[in-house]
Design a protein around this motif. Structure first.
Motif, PDB file in Angstrom:
ATOM      1  N   GLY A  19      39.731  54.438  20.536  1.00 13.55           N
ATOM      2  CA  GLY A  19      38.807  55.386  21.593  1.00 13.55           C
ATOM      3  C   GLY A  19      38.863  56.779  21.164  1.00 13.55           C
ATOM      4  N   LYS A  20      40.016  57.124  20.433  1.00 11.72           N
ATOM      5  CA  LYS A  20      39.695  58.649  19.880  1.00 11.72           C
ATOM      6  C   LYS A  20      38.664  58.820  18.958  1.00 11.72           C
ATOM      7  N   THR A  21      38.849  60.061  18.593  1.00 12.09           N
ATOM      8  CA  THR A  21      37.978  60.455  17.376  1.00 12.09           C
ATOM      9  C   THR A  21      38.824  60.690  16.018  1.00 12.09           C
ATOM     10  N   ALA A  22      38.339  59.816  15.078  1.00 13.93           N
ATOM     11  CA  ALA A  22      39.223  59.956  13.713  1.00 13.93           C
ATOM     12  C   ALA A  22      38.589  61.058  13.140  1.00 13.93           C
ATOM     13  N   THR A  23      38.881  61.924  12.255  1.00 12.28           N
ATOM     14  CA  THR A  23      38.386  62.841  11.409  1.00 12.28           C
ATOM     15  C   THR A  23      39.270  62.948  10.268  1.00 12.28           C
ATOM     16  N   LEU A  24      38.265  62.790   8.854  1.00  9.65           N
ATOM     17  CA  LEU A  24      38.687  62.707   7.688  1.00  9.65           C
ATOM     18  C   LEU A  24      38.179  63.748   7.014  1.00  9.65           C
ATOM     19  N   THR A  25      39.099  64.164   5.992  1.00  8.08           N
ATOM     20  CA  THR A  25      38.566  65.586   5.330  1.00  8.08           C
ATOM     21  C   THR A  25      38.361  65.351   3.827  1.00  8.08           C
ATOM     22  N   CYS A  26      37.550  65.724   3.328  1.00 12.25           N
ATOM     23  CA  CYS A  26      37.064  65.843   1.813  1.00 12.25           C
ATOM     24  C   CYS A  26      37.037  66.948   1.487  1.00 12.25           C
ATOM     25  N   ARG A  41      28.172  55.976  15.490  1.00  8.37           N
ATOM     26  CA  ARG A  41      29.182  56.501  15.942  1.00  8.37           C
ATOM     27  C   ARG A  41      29.955  57.479  14.892  1.00  8.37           C
ATOM     28  N   LEU A  42      29.151  57.430  13.665  1.00 13.53           N
ATOM     29  CA  LEU A  42      29.755  58.238  12.570  1.00 13.53           C
ATOM     30  C   LEU A  42      28.856  59.874  12.453  1.00 13.53           C
ATOM     31  N   LYS A  43      29.446  60.590  12.191  1.00 13.39           N
ATOM     32  CA  LYS A  43      28.958  62.005  12.060  1.00 13.39           C
ATOM     33  C   LYS A  43      29.728  62.760  10.610  1.00 13.39           C
ATOM     34  N   VAL A  44      28.825  63.326   9.873  1.00 11.46           N
ATOM     35  CA  VAL A  44      29.412  63.835   8.588  1.00 11.46           C
ATOM     36  C   VAL A  44      29.084  65.353   8.852  1.00 11.46           C
ATOM     37  N   THR A  45      29.759  66.118   8.314  1.00 12.45           N
ATOM     38  CA  THR A  45      29.315  67.541   8.189  1.00 12.45           C
ATOM     39  C   THR A  45      29.634  68.084   6.731  1.00 12.45           C
ATOM     40  N   PHE A  46      28.934  69.151   6.336  1.00 12.30           N
ATOM     41  CA  PHE A  46      28.832  69.468   4.817  1.00 12.30           C
ATOM     42  C   PHE A  46      29.009  70.963   4.875  1.00 12.30           C
ATOM     43  N   ASP A  47      29.962  71.689   4.390  1.00 10.46           N
ATOM     44  CA  ASP A  47      30.316  73.223   4.334  1.00 10.46           C
ATOM     45  C   ASP A  47      30.204  73.629   3.015  1.00 10.46           C
ATOM     46  N   LYS A 107      33.435  74.362   0.836  1.00  5.88           N
ATOM     47  CA  LYS A 107      33.465  73.236  -0.066  1.00  5.88           C
ATOM     48  C   LYS A 107      34.188  72.060   0.541  1.00  5.88           C
ATOM     49  N   GLN A 108      33.797  71.701   1.672  1.00  3.32           N
ATOM     50  CA  GLN A 108      34.293  70.538   2.420  1.00  3.32           C
ATOM     51  C   GLN A 108      33.155  69.901   3.006  1.00  3.32           C
ATOM     52  N   SER A 109      33.798  68.607   3.324  1.00  2.00           N
ATOM     53  CA  SER A 109      33.206  67.649   4.180  1.00  2.00           C
ATOM     54  C   SER A 109      34.110  67.214   5.149  1.00  2.00           C
ATOM     55  N   LEU A 110      33.403  67.063   6.445  1.00  2.00           N
ATOM     56  CA  LEU A 110      34.406  66.445   7.615  1.00  2.00           C
ATOM     57  C   LEU A 110      33.521  65.067   8.075  1.00  2.00           C
ATOM     58  N   PHE A 111      34.366  64.013   8.056  1.00  2.00           N
ATOM     59  CA  PHE A 111      33.685  62.672   8.464  1.00  2.00           C
ATOM     60  C   PHE A 111      34.218  62.233   9.715  1.00  2.00           C
ATOM     61  N   HIS A 112      33.792  62.045  10.849  1.00  2.00           N
ATOM     62  CA  HIS A 112      34.167  61.631  12.260  1.00  2.00           C
ATOM     63  C   HIS A 112      33.685  60.429  12.521  1.00  2.00           C
ATOM     64  N   ILE A 113      34.528  59.606  13.149  1.00  2.00           N
ATOM     65  CA  ILE A 113      34.351  58.306  13.790  1.00  2.00           C
ATOM     66  C   ILE A 113      34.754  58.527  15.401  1.00  2.00           C
ATOM     67  N   THR A 114      33.782  58.427  16.003  1.00  2.00           N
ATOM     68  CA  THR A 114      33.817  58.613  17.462  1.00  2.00           C
ATOM     69  C   THR A 114      34.015  57.266  18.060  1.00  2.00           C
ATOM     70  N   ALA A 115      35.064  57.245  19.431  1.00  2.00           N
ATOM     71  CA  ALA A 115      35.232  55.830  20.035  1.00  2.00           C
ATOM     72  C   ALA A 115      35.844  54.934  18.765  1.00  2.00           C
ATOM     73  N   SER A 116      36.758  55.214  18.191  1.00  2.00           N
ATOM     74  CA  SER A 116      37.077  54.420  17.184  1.00  2.00           C
ATOM     75  C   SER A 116      37.684  52.950  17.855  1.00  2.00           C
ATOM     76  N   GLN A 117      37.551  52.088  16.808  1.00  2.00           N
ATOM     77  CA  GLN A 117      37.995  50.776  17.014  1.00  2.00           C
ATOM     78  C   GLN A 117      38.709  50.064  16.126  1.00  2.00           C
TER      79      GLN A 117
END
Lengths: 114, 110
Positions: free
Chosen positions: A16-23, A61-67, A71-81
């Motif tokens: 149920g939480k949001t997972a945030t992964l970093t690249c 449920r996926l969101k990606v950002t690109f800065d 020089k970073q991307s964040l990958f989010h999974i909302t309402a994780s299962q």
């Protein structure tokens, strides 16, 4: 030297939480960045692509950002299962040679607990 | 759906043997790739091909060769297998920027 860094430690979160992964990457100027999911003993599966002129991209449920400044991307999974548990790889184009080559990070393992 | 198939899921070979790993894709993709994946090292590109009979070395080509006689098939050859080639081998094909992977071959060299 060129480097793509993903957190090598597993990320454990509650359902149920949001997972945030970093690249993070150094000494690359990618035109795009991609995220893949890999289950144990299987090949990676493409999830999302984000281009250098895009700040954010969503798919269900996926969101990606690109800065490109950070020089970073964040990958989010909302309402994780629990079914989201897998290793997530980021990949970018090294802009060397042809053939749409990709350079991959080593991946971050996500575990979603009940 | 794109389908990339690899000839074997698991393979056990002896040191010095010649090993063939086959990969077939059914989507008429121009580009095909061979990677190996090892714990802590991630996916590393061995060879890729952007057309029939064309091949380019990747980051770790030593000890490997490839063959692409038909568009749909890309073969990886270990001329004389060594124990340090024990690994998971993944084949991929690409349409534009996205790569589609096969299920992988887990190779053990004894």
């Amino acid at each position: 030297s060129q480097k793509i860094e993903q957190n090598s430690e597993a990320l454990n979160i509650q359902e149920g939480k949001t997972a945030t992964l970093t690249c993070n990457y150094t000494n690359y100027s990618p035109a795009y960045l991609q995220w893949y999911r890999q289950d144990p003993g299987r090949g990676p599966v493409f999830l999302l692509l984000i281009r250098e002129n895009e700040k954010e991209k969503r798919k269900e449920r996926l969101k990606v950002t690109f800065d490109t400044t950070l020089k970073q991307s964040l990958f989010h999974i909302t309402a994780s299962q629990p079914a989201d548990s897998a290793t997530y790889l980021c990949a970018l184009d090294p802009l060397t040679g042809g053939g749409n080559k990709l350079t991959f990070g080593t991946g971050t393992q996500l575990k979603v607990e009940l | 759906d794109v389908k990339v198939t690899q000839s074997s899921r698991y393979l056990v070979k002896r040191t010095g043997e010649k090993v063939f790993l086959e990969c077939v894709q059914d989507m008429d993709h121009e580009n095909m790739f061979w990677y190996r994946q090892d714990p802590g090292l991630g996916l590393r590109l061995i060879y890729f091909s952007y057309d029939v009979k064309m091949k380019e070395k990747g980051d770790i080509p030593e000890g490997y060769s490839v063959s692409r006689e038909k568009k749909e098939r890309f073969s990886l050859i270990l001329e004389s297998a060594s124990t340090n080639q024990t690994s998971m081998y993944l084949c991929a094909s690409s349409y534009k920027e996205t790569q589609y992977f096969g299920p992988g071959t887990r190779l053990l060299v004894l």
